[in-house]
Design a protein around this motif. Sequence first.
Motif, PDB file in Angstrom:
ATOM      1  N   GLU A  40      14.182  -1.620   1.610  1.00 30.48           N
ATOM      2  CA  GLU A  40      14.430  -1.037   2.928  1.00 30.48           C
ATOM      3  C   GLU A  40      13.381  -1.465   3.942  1.00 30.48           C
ATOM      4  N   SER A  41      12.115  -1.515   3.514  1.00 28.98           N
ATOM      5  CA  SER A  41      11.017  -1.847   4.429  1.00 28.98           C
ATOM      6  C   SER A  41      11.036  -3.300   4.849  1.00 28.98           C
ATOM      7  N   CYS A  42      11.508  -4.177   3.978  1.00 28.34           N
ATOM      8  CA  CYS A  42      11.478  -5.619   4.271  1.00 28.34           C
ATOM      9  C   CYS A  42      12.700  -6.081   5.052  1.00 28.34           C
ATOM     10  N   GLY A  43      13.720  -5.262   5.118  1.00 30.68           N
ATOM     11  CA  GLY A  43      14.901  -5.631   5.885  1.00 30.68           C
ATOM     12  C   GLY A  43      15.575  -6.853   5.314  1.00 30.68           C
ATOM     13  N   ASP A  96      14.346  -9.853   5.191  1.00 27.28           N
ATOM     14  CA  ASP A  96      13.378 -10.878   4.770  1.00 27.28           C
ATOM     15  C   ASP A  96      13.302 -10.902   3.239  1.00 27.28           C
ATOM     16  N   SER A  97      14.136 -11.730   2.633  1.00 20.36           N
ATOM     17  CA  SER A  97      14.193 -11.759   1.163  1.00 20.36           C
ATOM     18  C   SER A  97      12.900 -12.294   0.547  1.00 20.36           C
ATOM     19  N   ASP A  98      12.256 -13.244   1.254  1.00 18.84           N
ATOM     20  CA  ASP A  98      10.990 -13.761   0.727  1.00 18.84           C
ATOM     21  C   ASP A  98       9.937 -12.668   0.686  1.00 18.84           C
ATOM     22  N   LEU A  99       9.941 -11.806   1.714  1.00 18.28           N
ATOM     23  CA  LEU A  99       8.981 -10.703   1.740  1.00 18.28           C
ATOM     24  C   LEU A  99       9.246  -9.725   0.599  1.00 18.28           C
ATOM     25  N   VAL A 100      10.534  -9.442   0.356  1.00 17.70           N
ATOM     26  CA  VAL A 100      10.894  -8.569  -0.767  1.00 17.70           C
ATOM     27  C   VAL A 100      10.361  -9.169  -2.073  1.00 17.70           C
ATOM     28  N   LYS A 101      10.579 -10.463  -2.248  1.00 15.23           N
ATOM     29  CA  LYS A 101      10.148 -11.126  -3.488  1.00 15.23           C
ATOM     30  C   LYS A 101       8.634 -11.067  -3.655  1.00 15.23           C
ATOM     31  N   ASP A 102       7.920 -11.302  -2.540  1.00 11.96           N
ATOM     32  CA  ASP A 102       6.457 -11.314  -2.620  1.00 11.96           C
ATOM     33  C   ASP A 102       5.906  -9.939  -2.974  1.00 11.96           C
ATOM     34  N   VAL A 103       6.399  -8.900  -2.304  1.00  9.76           N
ATOM     35  CA  VAL A 103       5.876  -7.559  -2.559  1.00  9.76           C
ATOM     36  C   VAL A 103       6.249  -7.097  -3.959  1.00  9.76           C
ATOM     37  N   MET A 104       7.487  -7.377  -4.387  1.00  8.53           N
ATOM     38  CA  MET A 104       7.892  -6.963  -5.724  1.00  8.53           C
ATOM     39  C   MET A 104       7.077  -7.693  -6.801  1.00  8.53           C
ATOM     40  N   SER A 105       6.720  -8.936  -6.539  1.00  6.56           N
ATOM     41  CA  SER A 105       5.868  -9.664  -7.491  1.00  6.56           C
ATOM     42  C   SER A 105       4.499  -9.016  -7.606  1.00  6.56           C
ATOM     43  N   LEU A 106       3.996  -8.583  -6.461  1.00  8.54           N
ATOM     44  CA  LEU A 106       2.710  -7.888  -6.480  1.00  8.54           C
ATOM     45  C   LEU A 106       2.806  -6.567  -7.236  1.00  8.54           C
ATOM     46  N   LEU A 107       3.885  -5.844  -7.038  1.00  7.35           N
ATOM     47  CA  LEU A 107       4.071  -4.586  -7.770  1.00  7.35           C
ATOM     48  C   LEU A 107       4.157  -4.840  -9.260  1.00  7.35           C
ATOM     49  N   ASP A 121       0.835  -1.202   0.000  1.00  6.97           N
ATOM     50  CA  ASP A 121       0.000   0.000   0.000  1.00  6.97           C
ATOM     51  C   ASP A 121       0.874   1.258   0.000  1.00  6.97           C
ATOM     52  N   ALA A 122       1.887   1.247   0.837  1.00  6.67           N
ATOM     53  CA  ALA A 122       2.784   2.406   0.901  1.00  6.67           C
ATOM     54  C   ALA A 122       3.592   2.555  -0.383  1.00  6.67           C
ATOM     55  N   ALA A 123       4.042   1.437  -0.951  1.00  4.27           N
ATOM     56  CA  ALA A 123       4.845   1.491  -2.177  1.00  4.27           C
ATOM     57  C   ALA A 123       4.047   2.058  -3.338  1.00  4.27           C
ATOM     58  N   LEU A 124       2.768   1.720  -3.405  1.00  5.05           N
ATOM     59  CA  LEU A 124       1.942   2.179  -4.520  1.00  5.05           C
ATOM     60  C   LEU A 124       1.721   3.684  -4.490  1.00  5.05           C
ATOM     61  N   GLU A 125       1.927   4.286  -3.330  1.00  7.61           N
ATOM     62  CA  GLU A 125       1.768   5.727  -3.236  1.00  7.61           C
ATOM     63  C   GLU A 125       2.989   6.476  -3.774  1.00  7.61           C
ATOM     64  N   LEU A 126       4.112   5.758  -4.010  1.00  9.89           N
ATOM     65  CA  LEU A 126       5.354   6.385  -4.440  1.00  9.89           C
ATOM     66  C   LEU A 126       5.473   6.398  -5.952  1.00  9.89           C
ATOM     67  N   ASP A 127       6.398   7.218  -6.436  1.00  5.69           N
ATOM     68  CA  ASP A 127       6.752   7.197  -7.849  1.00  5.69           C
ATOM     69  C   ASP A 127       7.315   5.820  -8.186  1.00  5.69           C
ATOM     70  N   PRO A 128       6.970   5.238  -9.343  1.00  2.00           N
ATOM     71  CA  PRO A 128       7.450   3.888  -9.679  1.00  2.00           C
ATOM     72  C   PRO A 128       8.962   3.722  -9.546  1.00  2.00           C
ATOM     73  N   ALA A 129       9.717   4.753  -9.856  1.00  5.61           N
ATOM     74  CA  ALA A 129      11.171   4.619  -9.791  1.00  5.61           C
ATOM     75  C   ALA A 129      11.676   4.446  -8.367  1.00  5.61           C
ATOM     76  N   ALA A 130      10.891   4.890  -7.383  1.00 11.61           N
ATOM     77  CA  ALA A 130      11.340   4.840  -5.988  1.00 11.61           C
ATOM     78  C   ALA A 130      10.834   3.616  -5.245  1.00 11.61           C
ATOM     79  N   ARG A 131      10.005   2.798  -5.907  1.00 15.18           N
ATOM     80  CA  ARG A 131       9.345   1.709  -5.184  1.00 15.18           C
ATOM     81  C   ARG A 131      10.292   0.596  -4.768  1.00 15.18           C
TER      82      ARG A 131
END
Length: 812
Positions: A33-36, A38-49, A17-27
């Motif tokens: 940074e937000s996932c720390g 947790d590489s699986d979390l990074v992968k999941d959120v980036m897949s959703l984006l 939700d927070a990422a979608l509020e940003l400019d695509p280049a900054a997501r």
Amino acid sequence: MKGISPERWSEIDRILDAALELDPAARASFVTESCGDDSDLVKDVMSLLDAAEKSSGFLEKSGKDHLNDMLADMVEQLDDDEENDPYVNKTMGPYRLIRRLGRGGMGQVYLGVRQDKADDRFVAIKIIRRGMDTDEILHRFRVERRILASLTHPNIARLLDGGATDDGLSYFVMDYVDGTSLTAFSDRERLTIDERLALFEQICSAIHYAHQKLIIHRDIKPSNILVTDEREVKLLDFGIAKFLDPGATDADLPMTKTGVRVMTPDYASPEQIRGDRITTVSDVYQLGILLYELLTGSRPYDFTDEARAEIERIILEKEPEKPSTAIKRVKSSDSDSDAELTSTRSAPIDRIRKQLSGDLDRIVLMALRKDPDRRYQSADQFKQDIIAFRTGRPVLAQSDTFVYRTGKFVRRHKGGVAASAIFVLMLITVFVLVVRFAFVTAEQNKEIQQALLKKDQVTELMLGMFGDVDPEMARGREVTARELLDRGVARIELELGDQPDVQAEMLNSIGVVYLQLGLLEKAEPLLFRALEMRRVLYGGEQHADLAQSLFDVARWYEENLDERAEIMHLEAFDMRSRLYERPHMAIAESSHELGVVYLDMMADHERAEGYLQDALDMFMELEGPESRKISEALSNLGVVYSSGDMADLVAAEIVTSRALSMQRQLLGNDHPFVASNLNNLGALAYDLGNYEASQQLLEEAIALRRLLYGDHYAGLANSMNKLSQVLRELGQFDESERLIRDAISIHGENYASLHPRTGHDYHMLGLVLERDNRPVEAEEAFRTAVAILSETVPAGHYLLADAQASLDSLLR
């Protein structure tokens, strides 16, 4: 990405939700940074984006409103390994899942087989996808299951069972349809235009049936329609379907969320785009797109690479080109497309274009009109035009001109009609019409003058009756409606004795008013005398006035619970069916009242439903999706659904609530129909065991009936009878007894000394007294009930049988 917990989804949702509020280049950097660590979390959120960016065409919006769509895309990407599917070869209740058949936005569908029966037919099992079990999706899933449970039609996949998996995911089981999608089947088999239309007729039948059950599909497209090798159509996927009246039940979700509209863009109607109210005519639009694609191989609009705003503009403003033009354009513009289209057809494209040109063009474009009021008003009306085209008859989508109808005649009989003969036929037709008009006009002029004279005489008499309300005539005394009617009867006798047709008209009209006021004894002589006069006037001739008298006398019998109502209504129904062509209001009204007779007096629920559904079909075709008569038919169908061995109280509540909502909207909150439906809903709540809700509804019905009719209305006593039963179940015996004794008194004022309603009242009184531990008084009440009912209903009637059973039980 299997087995994600709700907490994990919540964390993904928050970061996304927070990422979608940003400019695509900054997501990307924000997510890392937000996932720390947790590489699986990074992968999941980036897949959703990534899914969000790929699905940003039509449903282009920001924020979490788009979450469900993105979840679906993500699961598609990350959970597409069928070999590792946890449900394949798993047992779910009595079913074993064999393989996955497909997936949708909120569920996966598996091929299964029931293991605990000799019947080893395949079934289709739909399960909510892991991670999609939000409150909204669960609710929609339950809605789909509830809708399917209410539908039994040969062209709709049937619901068989339902339940939950060991890990709590909901599922339901349907007939497995071994078929191919509509367009794929039609192209594979190289079906002719006529064969494609035959399939389309089946689809219209299924959609029309759903509409009669007050369900809008909202997602009619080829992938949701399978065709078997036997060319039987099956309509699937009611996942975004809705009940016509979401206000009448919680069984539907809102039409829209903020920025999100539930639809498939390629098949969306203009009213869906505008966010307007969705009706059955919205499904007609989608049927139009479906037929366009079925006939031409393409949809009316190409939305490839179009942005959301442009798609909306096209749907709202751009007129589709004719199917014959579209198929011609394919041929002339793209040789590869032409070759592909030709390989799926049984005739050359030029011949198909000629088949489409004319009526089929007009039929399809009528279904696709931007204004819902100018489309076909039902799926059945659409189907009837297809049938008319296939049989070479005039279609509704074509203006009804002489040249057009003559052209139809020639094409049906082209073997025996030469050009010269057509010219002569036209000349002769014009001559015959002119001569016939001259003679008919002279003859009808006399009838018209007689009708006008009759109207003037009736008007003069009515003015004379209501002139008595003038202060100079009333001399300060209030003149009641009953007094006016009584005086009118006297004037009819004095002033119309030498005009039996006008006299019969007035006698019948005032008799009907007495009937509506519940004054049955005053209504009886007027209605029966009008019928007798009209039988003499018209002899054995079929006549509308005679049919009306038969109908009104039958209604008098209804009010007296006299089974002769059936005979009279059948006679009126038969006469009206001979006098008029369907659909006609008079036929619909007779069919409706026959349904009421079979429901209320004979407990023949199958025949009651047949006649009431027939009436509802005609009312809807004649008056559109909402009207007073439609609401009345729905109300009585609700009573049918709540009665008998196959009672469906949930369906009854939905239909009755829909009727009440329609009546409040059309007629206001203080209309008699509103009181009737409050009474019916109160009775349903009683049957469902919800006594507090039943009490509230019935008390509202009683208050409204007392306001409308006063303290001596028979319908008021009917509501009192039911409320007495409710209070009996709540243990309020004193108030229950008072109400049922008041009902006995009111029914006694309105009916003859012996009447079935009074007998039923005494039966209910006996039950109250029995529950209040007063067996001697209860026995007396039961015996009174049995004595009255033995005199007023046939042997074996359910009212008599129930009263006798109560007496026998008390004496044991």
